[in-house]
Design a protein around this motif. Structure first.
Motif, PDB file in Angstrom:
ATOM      1  N   ARG A   1      -6.767   6.358  10.181  1.00  0.00           N
ATOM      2  CA  ARG A   1      -6.597   7.432   9.194  1.00  0.00           C
ATOM      3  C   ARG A   1      -7.899   7.701   8.442  1.00  0.00           C
ATOM      4  O   ARG A   1      -7.907   8.318   7.378  1.00  0.00           O
ATOM      5  CB  ARG A   1      -5.481   7.060   8.207  1.00  0.00           C
ATOM      6  CG  ARG A   1      -4.111   6.860   8.852  1.00  0.00           C
ATOM      7  CD  ARG A   1      -3.646   8.099   9.626  1.00  0.00           C
ATOM      8  NE  ARG A   1      -2.340   7.949  10.235  1.00  0.00           N
ATOM      9  CZ  ARG A   1      -2.107   7.895  11.549  1.00  0.00           C
ATOM     10  NH1 ARG A   1      -3.123   7.954  12.400  1.00  0.00           N
ATOM     11  NH2 ARG A   1      -0.885   7.799  12.014  1.00  0.00           N
ATOM     12  N   GLY A   2      -8.993   7.137   8.948  1.00  0.00           N
ATOM     13  CA  GLY A   2     -10.303   7.467   8.390  1.00  0.00           C
ATOM     14  C   GLY A   2     -10.840   6.470   7.380  1.00  0.00           C
ATOM     15  O   GLY A   2     -11.898   6.675   6.792  1.00  0.00           O
ATOM     16  N   ILE A   3     -10.102   5.375   7.149  1.00  0.00           N
ATOM     17  CA  ILE A   3     -10.530   4.398   6.155  1.00  0.00           C
ATOM     18  C   ILE A   3     -11.428   3.353   6.823  1.00  0.00           C
ATOM     19  O   ILE A   3     -11.070   2.786   7.863  1.00  0.00           O
ATOM     20  CB  ILE A   3      -9.289   3.742   5.510  1.00  0.00           C
ATOM     21  CG1 ILE A   3      -8.485   4.823   4.765  1.00  0.00           C
ATOM     22  CG2 ILE A   3      -9.690   2.606   4.568  1.00  0.00           C
ATOM     23  CD1 ILE A   3      -7.098   4.413   4.358  1.00  0.00           C
TER      24      ILE A   3
ATOM     25  N   VAL B   1      -8.292  -3.291   0.894  1.00  0.00           N
ATOM     26  CA  VAL B   1      -7.043  -2.687   0.435  1.00  0.00           C
ATOM     27  C   VAL B   1      -5.851  -3.582   0.802  1.00  0.00           C
ATOM     28  O   VAL B   1      -4.954  -3.812  -0.013  1.00  0.00           O
ATOM     29  CB  VAL B   1      -6.878  -1.279   1.064  1.00  0.00           C
ATOM     30  CG1 VAL B   1      -5.443  -0.791   0.938  1.00  0.00           C
ATOM     31  CG2 VAL B   1      -7.827  -0.302   0.405  1.00  0.00           C
ATOM     32  N   LEU B   2      -5.865  -4.108   2.008  1.00  0.00           N
ATOM     33  CA  LEU B   2      -4.744  -4.954   2.444  1.00  0.00           C
ATOM     34  C   LEU B   2      -4.719  -6.272   1.665  1.00  0.00           C
ATOM     35  O   LEU B   2      -3.649  -6.784   1.335  1.00  0.00           O
ATOM     36  CB  LEU B   2      -4.837  -5.223   3.947  1.00  0.00           C
ATOM     37  CG  LEU B   2      -4.610  -3.997   4.838  1.00  0.00           C
ATOM     38  CD1 LEU B   2      -4.921  -4.323   6.293  1.00  0.00           C
ATOM     39  CD2 LEU B   2      -3.184  -3.479   4.698  1.00  0.00           C
TER      40      LEU B   2
ATOM     41  N   VAL C   1       0.875  -1.175   0.000  1.00  0.00           N
ATOM     42  CA  VAL C   1       0.000   0.000   0.000  1.00  0.00           C
ATOM     43  C   VAL C   1       0.913   1.226   0.000  1.00  0.00           C
ATOM     44  O   VAL C   1       1.705   1.403   0.912  1.00  0.00           O
ATOM     45  CB  VAL C   1      -0.917   0.031   1.242  1.00  0.00           C
ATOM     46  CG1 VAL C   1      -1.739   1.307   1.269  1.00  0.00           C
ATOM     47  CG2 VAL C   1      -1.816  -1.193   1.266  1.00  0.00           C
TER      48      VAL C   1
ATOM     49  N   LEU D   1      -4.926   1.827   9.346  1.00  0.00           N
ATOM     50  CA  LEU D   1      -5.693   2.429   8.246  1.00  0.00           C
ATOM     51  C   LEU D   1      -6.986   3.065   8.767  1.00  0.00           C
ATOM     52  O   LEU D   1      -7.369   4.150   8.343  1.00  0.00           O
ATOM     53  CB  LEU D   1      -6.006   1.375   7.177  1.00  0.00           C
ATOM     54  CG  LEU D   1      -4.798   0.844   6.395  1.00  0.00           C
ATOM     55  CD1 LEU D   1      -5.213  -0.297   5.466  1.00  0.00           C
ATOM     56  CD2 LEU D   1      -4.140   1.951   5.570  1.00  0.00           C
TER      57      LEU D   1
ATOM     58  N   TYR E   1      -1.191   6.585  -1.624  1.00  0.00           N
ATOM     59  CA  TYR E   1      -2.562   6.069  -1.577  1.00  0.00           C
ATOM     60  C   TYR E   1      -3.175   6.345  -0.201  1.00  0.00           C
ATOM     61  O   TYR E   1      -4.307   6.824  -0.084  1.00  0.00           O
ATOM     62  CB  TYR E   1      -2.611   4.558  -1.861  1.00  0.00           C
ATOM     63  CG  TYR E   1      -3.961   3.989  -1.515  1.00  0.00           C
ATOM     64  CD1 TYR E   1      -5.007   4.075  -2.411  1.00  0.00           C
ATOM     65  CD2 TYR E   1      -4.206   3.468  -0.242  1.00  0.00           C
ATOM     66  CE1 TYR E   1      -6.281   3.632  -2.066  1.00  0.00           C
ATOM     67  CE2 TYR E   1      -5.471   3.030   0.113  1.00  0.00           C
ATOM     68  CZ  TYR E   1      -6.507   3.111  -0.804  1.00  0.00           C
ATOM     69  OH  TYR E   1      -7.753   2.688  -0.439  1.00  0.00           O
ATOM     70  N   LEU E   2      -2.397   6.006   0.836  1.00  0.00           N
ATOM     71  CA  LEU E   2      -2.910   6.184   2.196  1.00  0.00           C
ATOM     72  C   LEU E   2      -3.269   7.645   2.458  1.00  0.00           C
ATOM     73  O   LEU E   2      -4.348   7.949   2.980  1.00  0.00           O
ATOM     74  CB  LEU E   2      -1.865   5.693   3.214  1.00  0.00           C
ATOM     75  CG  LEU E   2      -2.196   5.985   4.682  1.00  0.00           C
ATOM     76  CD1 LEU E   2      -3.509   5.329   5.095  1.00  0.00           C
ATOM     77  CD2 LEU E   2      -1.073   5.511   5.591  1.00  0.00           C
TER      78      LEU E   2
ATOM     79  N   ALA F   1      -3.413  -5.485  -1.720  1.00  0.00           N
ATOM     80  CA  ALA F   1      -1.969  -5.235  -1.637  1.00  0.00           C
ATOM     81  C   ALA F   1      -1.192  -6.546  -1.534  1.00  0.00           C
ATOM     82  O   ALA F   1      -0.112  -6.698  -2.106  1.00  0.00           O
ATOM     83  CB  ALA F   1      -1.659  -4.347  -0.439  1.00  0.00           C
TER      84      ALA F   1
ATOM     85  N   ALA G   1      -6.453   8.580   0.465  1.00  0.00           N
ATOM     86  CA  ALA G   1      -7.657   7.957   1.022  1.00  0.00           C
ATOM     87  C   ALA G   1      -8.035   8.647   2.331  1.00  0.00           C
ATOM     88  O   ALA G   1      -9.207   8.895   2.605  1.00  0.00           O
ATOM     89  CB  ALA G   1      -7.428   6.471   1.248  1.00  0.00           C
ATOM     90  N   ALA G   2      -7.021   8.978   3.135  1.00  0.00           N
ATOM     91  CA  ALA G   2      -7.281   9.602   4.432  1.00  0.00           C
ATOM     92  C   ALA G   2      -7.850  11.010   4.254  1.00  0.00           C
ATOM     93  O   ALA G   2      -8.840  11.380   4.885  1.00  0.00           O
ATOM     94  CB  ALA G   2      -5.987   9.639   5.251  1.00  0.00           C
TER      95      ALA G   2
END
Lengths: 253, 446
Positions: free
Chosen positions: B396-398, B406-407, A93, B393, A97-98, B410, A101-102
């Motif tokens: 961080r708001g996901i 996502v993981l 990841v 994640l 991207y992180l 990945a 997305a955040a």
């Protein structure tokens, strides 16, 4: 902004926090200091919403809402940011991207449009300068193969991009050499703002030479045993944490 | 149905069909078929008593006798294939419907001079001598009942011949389309790829279905890699979720040849891929990449077998799989380093991610090393999503479900990134994204 009232927390059946009271207002910087295993990181993760922490008493109000009812992602979207003591490596990841997305998760919550690729990159590049990070790190997997200093700067980068209302920095200073510490401190100072509150969790007084807090609280054995202004850090520096054991325990407002 | 009755049914089928099989006027072809049929009769279908089939039970395939499909187009039009083509990929397209060559759907375009891309059936009829040195030489019918059954009926599939010193710039895309209509059909593609000295080519095999029905694909591909050639082979498996797919890929590598396989399994109720690579001379390189994403009650079994029979050869294996629902995966990576194969460099890795408690993986690297100056490494893991990463994640708001998707994505990305041709990589990425972003619907696919 944040009000913690008589918070008691168990982890794996063991009592860690024994009744924390803390009020944090917008614009304030609070430092929470204390020896190892005093419950500092537990407090940070309870605020961020990590699983496995059982709140057995007390409440936390954040901007008038019951924080403990909110999922971690909801807290983030409403402006809470935790800089991790040990930022997690996520192979595959990318950092960019992180970040994207955040940012977009927060913007969606605020009813704003998603940032397009160009605006987003402009924003990120500007913040990269703040933490003196190489652009190349954006395209690497999140924290994978980063040095300790790079990981911590990456946390500050995320904070800078997300512009949280309440930032909790969990031992962001630990494991940093003096140059990296200054960079991180500069990044934190640049984000001080009358509308933003910060909680610095730290073991050492060193960070507080660079980021001067408004309030200092000393946490020991799951309780805040002393609160004061920035001068408290110097007392601790002189006498060490053992000095506190001779002090009468105090609750803070 | 008993094993004997099963076998007899296929023998009867052969008796009826053999007079119409292409090239049956040639004695050597007839011999290849009859020998294979005899092997099939001897061996029958594998059972779980056979070590190589310990974790894969083919009893569901034996519940019925699959029937040879009709020839003809079955009304398949170009537009039905659109979803299975790679956008923006200039390629030579060869199409088979229920195992039979479809001239109407094929568009070969312009190939470099001397390069043959043709239907095997036509080649068997028109110029069988071209096939004689290689056809049936590499598929091990002694060991594999399914390969024997395929060889007994061998008739159609892709025949690719690249003479020496030619680079084929555009990939050759071979589509095997199962229409899935009518009775339970037996589709047995047979491919032969011969690449001579210093040449280079890319072949893509796609196995697709137009309906979610029950049929059996039993495919065999033989690859001959001459000195210093480079072959890139893709297999994209998207069979019907009720269908069975047994596929054998047999590679013979000469000196300094390079063979790379990308083996992607997304569909099928029961899928078994066998890849057998053998180094016949020094300095060869074999890279086997694989990816499987299965759910429901899907079962996927990848058996790879690399024979380091000669010195100074390199092999790399990199397989990753994600399982949800009650899916089951088997990975068996066998590497044999023979006594004379000094300076062998072999690495094998298989990693699995389980998304549900009911999914199951049996993974086994199997290294047999008889030489003393070699470099061999292997590893196999079965794990779950990293809870710390999910929390990170989310902090961080996901959303949690997105973090998991996502993981997972990945995790497979490590294999996907090895796909060198961008339009294929994009295609696979889109397939994965569609599946993983609708993770909660996985259960409904069964």
């Amino acid at each position: 902004m944040l009000s913690i009232n008589n918070l008691k927390v168990d982890v794996a059946g063991k009592s860690i926090l024994h009744g924390i009271n803390l009020d944090v207002k917008a614009g304030e910087v609070h430092a929470i200091m204390g020896p190892n295993a005093s419950g500092k990181s537990t407090l940070a993760h309870v605020l961020a919403g990590r699983d496995g922490y059982e709140v057995i008493a007390g409440e936390i109000t954040y901007n008038g809402k019951n924080l403990l009812d909110m999922a971690p992602e909801q807290r983030a979207r409403e402006g809470i940011f935790l800089a991790f003591q040990y930022p997690v490596e996520i192979p595959g990841v990318s950092n960019i991207y992180l970040l994207k997305a955040a940012v977009n998760a927060v913007r969606k919550e605020q009813g704003l449009d998603q940032l397009d690729a160009i605006d987003f990159l402009t924003l990120v590049k500007e913040k990269l300068k703040l933490v003196n990070m190489n652009e190349e790190l954006l395209y690497r997997s999140v924290n994978e193969g980063f040095s300790g200093g790079e990981k911590k700067r990456n946390e500050i980068l995320q904070m800078a991009v997300l512009e949280p209302k309440l930032a909790i920095l969990d031992e962001t200073d630990s494991g940093l050499d003096i140059d990296a510490l200054k960079t991180v401190a500069d990044g934190i100072n640049a984000l001080r703002d009358p509308s933003r509150a910060m909680i610095l969790v730290t073991h050492y007084q060193r960070l507080l030479n660079y980021v001067v807090p408004d309030h200092i609280h000393v946490l020991a054995e799951g309780r805040i045993v002393k609160s004061g202004d920035k001068t408290l850090a110097h007392e601790l520096e002189r006498h060490g944490y053992s000095w506190l054991k001779e002090q009468p325990s105090a609750h803070t407002a | 149905m008993s094993d004997i009755a099963q076998i007899n049914a296929y023998v009867d089928m052969f008796a009826h069909a053999s007079k119409d099989l292409p090239g049956n006027g040639e004695a050597w072809i007839q011999q290849v078929r009859e020998k294979a049929l005899a092997r099939f009769v001897e061996q029958g279908f594998p059972t779980r008593r056979d070590e190589d089939w310990k974790y894969t039970n083919v009893a569901p395939i034996q519940k019925s006798v699959f029937k040879l499909p009709d020839k003809g187009l079955n009304g398949v039009g170009h537009e039905q294939l659109d979803n299975f083509l790679f956008r923006d990929l200039l390629c030579h397209k060869l199409v088979f419907v229920n195992g039979h060559y479809s001239q109407a759907l094929t568009s070969l375009g312009t190939l470099p001079d001397g390069v043959s891309v043709d239907s095997l059936a036509q080649t068997l009829t028109n110029r069988p001598d071209a096939l004689r040195p290689h056809l049936g030489q590499y598929a091990t019918i002694e060991k594999y009942g399914f390969a024997a059954l395929n060889t007994a009926f061998l008739s159609d599939g892709a025949y690719v011949h690249v003479p020496a010193d030619i680079i084929v710039p555009a990939p050759i895309h071979v589509l095997f389309v199962a229409t899935g209509d009518g009775e339970e059909t037996l589709v047995q593609p047979r491919n032969l790829i011969v690449v001579e000295k210093n040449s280079q080519v890319t072949i893509i095999e796609s196995y697709i279905s137009l309906a979610e029905t029950r049929y059996l694909t039993n495919a065999v591909t033989e690859v001959v890699a001459d000195e210093n050639c480079a072959i890139e082979h893709y297999k994209v498996g998207q069979e019907s979720l009720k269908a069975f797919h047994i596929g054998g890929l047999y590679i013979q590598q000469q000196a300094n040849s390079r063979f790379t396989s990308h083996n992607i399994t997304l569909g099928g109720a029961l899928v078994r891929n066998d890849i057998q690579a053998s180094f016949a001379a020094e300095g060869g390189e074999c890279v086997l990449n694989g990816l499987y994403l299965v759910t429901g009650r899907q079962h996927v079994d990848n058996h790879t077998d690399i024979d380091h029979a000669q010195p100074r050869c390199t092999s790399r294996e990199f397989y990753r799989g994600v399982l949800d629902g009650r899916a089951r995966a088997v990975f068996n990576g066998r590497i044999v380093v023979r006594q004379d194969a000094q300076h062998t460099d072999a690495q094998l890795e298989n990693k699995n991610l389980l998304l549900s408690r009911d999914a199951e993986v049996d993974t086994k690297p199997q290294l047999e090393i008889y030489a003393d100056d070699v470099k061999c490494a292997h590893g196999a893991t079965v794990g779950q999503l990293d809870q710390a990463a999910i929390y990170y994640l989310r902090s961080r708001g996901i959303a949690e479900q997105d973090a998991r998707s996502v993981l997972t994505y990945a995790f497979l990305g490590d294999v996907v990134r090895r796909i060198g041709i961008k339009p294929i990589r994009t295609y696979v990425e889109e397939k994965l994204a569609t599946r993983l972003l609708h993770g909660r619907q996985f259960e409904e696919l069964t």
